[in-house]
Design a protein around this motif. Structure first.
Motif, mmCIF file in Angstrom:
data_model
loop_
_atom_site.group_PDB
_atom_site.id
_atom_site.type_symbol
_atom_site.label_atom_id
_atom_site.label_comp_id
_atom_site.label_asym_id
_atom_site.label_seq_id
_atom_site.Cartn_x
_atom_site.Cartn_y
_atom_site.Cartn_z
ATOM 1 N N VAL A 12 35.782 35.563 42.929
ATOM 2 C CA VAL A 12 37.103 35.158 42.462
ATOM 3 C C VAL A 12 37.808 36.354 41.851
ATOM 4 N N THR A 14 41.675 37.361 40.034
ATOM 5 C CA THR A 14 43.066 37.176 39.637
ATOM 6 C C THR A 14 43.512 38.476 38.997
ATOM 7 N N ALA A 38 40.841 40.953 47.044
ATOM 8 C CA ALA A 38 39.585 40.323 46.642
ATOM 9 C C ALA A 38 38.435 40.693 47.572
ATOM 10 N N ASP A 53 49.158 27.148 48.476
ATOM 11 C CA ASP A 53 47.793 27.241 48.997
ATOM 12 C C ASP A 53 47.779 27.812 50.410
ATOM 13 N N GLY A 66 43.219 30.988 49.069
ATOM 14 C CA GLY A 66 44.157 31.447 48.066
ATOM 15 C C GLY A 66 45.048 30.359 47.513
ATOM 16 N N LYS A 67 45.490 30.588 46.288
ATOM 17 C CA LYS A 67 46.503 29.751 45.651
ATOM 18 C C LYS A 67 47.408 30.688 44.869
ATOM 19 N N GLU A 69 48.599 33.946 43.542
ATOM 20 C CA GLU A 69 47.935 35.230 43.343
ATOM 21 C C GLU A 69 46.415 35.119 43.214
ATOM 22 N N ARG A 70 45.905 33.931 43.020
ATOM 23 C CA ARG A 70 44.457 33.739 42.905
ATOM 24 C C ARG A 70 43.831 33.750 44.287
ATOM 25 N N GLN A 71 42.711 34.475 44.421
ATOM 26 C CA GLN A 71 42.014 34.561 45.698
ATOM 27 C C GLN A 71 40.529 34.301 45.503
ATOM 28 N N ASP A 72 39.990 33.363 46.244
ATOM 29 C CA ASP A 72 38.552 33.105 46.273
ATOM 30 C C ASP A 72 38.026 33.630 47.600
#
Length: 344
Positions: A12, A14, A38, A53, A66-67, A69-72
């Motif tokens: 993860v 951010t 990421a 998303d 992704g959501k 700027e968050r990337q898994d």
């Protein structure tokens, strides 16, 4: 067909994003925010699922959920060497990832639980084959495009959500020219229209062509475009249908991303001749349309037109793919695990 379930590891990230602006920013066309990557992957597959998303996929077996700027980031155990250049997300949880490569390096994998587990759906059985793109009409009907074998492009069709695939009758696809192929650059070389149209674009054989079917993909006709394809690295890389049925195509030379020449063209509904569209110079590999907004991207940057206005550059950051989520918003992906978030 072998089915094996695997557990995917996740990372993860951010981060504070950067902002890549172009000349269009001052004209209300916005800019592209680029969070820190990421994963170390050449991202090419891209599929939004609603709101902020999206899913992205690429080389070294990497996928990104992704959501904003968050990337898994995750890799499928046992598929770390695959290049996932095609992607279709039915929902946040249900995703098909298609790898591209010669022979059995072209594979299809599925998750139904948001990436926690993956199942191998099928593997290319043709040693001469190479898959380029995957696209779905709806939750049941889908296509996989592959490079020519036996003298014609491979068009696979599924009517069960991608579980079983069969090749369309070869006589429905015109013979390919020597050296002609599709480009697995953005999962954009196969497009589906709103009224039963299907199309795919090609290059590398002296002329960039679009194969168009106006009847659901059963029979295609080949149409020339004004995009140059006088070398293996040149041609039409992506195509997309507008709501009114206009078919757009983009391309260029991936070995010379800043080269001059026609890089964008369109085919009006009912016509058989593509017309060149004026646009900033440079190689374009990805294309998408939402309402009156047309955006294209590539290693030379990203350009956009709104409501028929001239195309302007909104970013110089190199990208591979773009998907619009609204007339003033979209997500992009590219080299080095890059994710871009466009907002006008």
């Amino acid at each position: 067909m072998n089915r094996r379930a695997f557990i995917a590891g996740a990372a993860v990230l951010t981060a504070t994003p950067s902002l890549a602006l172009g000349k269009g920013a001052a004209d209300g066309l916005g800019g592209i925010r680029i969070p820190a990557s990421a994963c170390d992957s050449e991202l090419r597959g891209l599929s939004p699922t609603g709101g902020k998303d999206y899913w992205a996929s690429g080389s070294k077996g990497w996928l990104v959920r992704g959501k904003g700027e968050r990337q898994d980031a995750m890799r499928i155990v046992g598929a770390e060497a695959l290049d996932f250049r095609g992607l279709h997300a039915f929902s946040d949880s249900h995703v098909l990832a298609m790898s591209a490569g010669p022979g059995d390096a072209s594979q299809l994998w599925r998750t139904r639980d948001g990436g926690k587990t993956w199942v191998q759906v099928t593997t290319n059985q043709d040693p001469e084959g190479f898959w380029d793109s995957i696209a779905f009409v709806d939750s049941r009907r889908g296509f996989i495009l592959g490079d020519p074998t036996q003298g014609r492009f491979t068009v696979l069709y599924a009517a069960d959500g991608g579980e079983t695939w069969s090749r369309l009758k070869p006589e429905g696809v015109p013979p390919a020219d020597d050296g002609e192929g599709a480009f697995a650059a953005s999962n954009g070389c196969f497009a589906i229209g709103r009224h039963g149209q299907a199309a795919f674009c090609t290059g590398g054989a002296g002329k960039a062509r679009v194969y168009l079917s106006r009847g659901g993909g059963g029979v295609f006709v080949a149409l020339d475009t004004p995009i140059l394809a006088d070398a293996p690295s040149k041609g039409a890389f992506a195509c997309a249908f507008a709501k009114d049925g206009t078919l757009w195509v983009c391309g260029g030379d991936y070995k010379n991303p800043t080269a001059e020449g026609v890089n964008l063209a369109r085919l009006a509904p009912g016509q058989i001749t593509f017309e060149a569209v004026p646009a900033p110079a440079g190689y374009l590999s990805g294309l998408d349309i939402h309402g009156g907004t047309v955006m294209a991207t590539g290693l030379a940057g990203t350009i956009v037109s709104h409501k028929g206005a001239p195309f302007q550059q909104v970013s110089t950051a190199p990208m591979n793919s773009v998907r619009l989520t609204g007339k003033g918003a979209g997500v992009l992906c590219g080299p080095g695990g890059t994710i871009g978030l466009w907002k006008a």
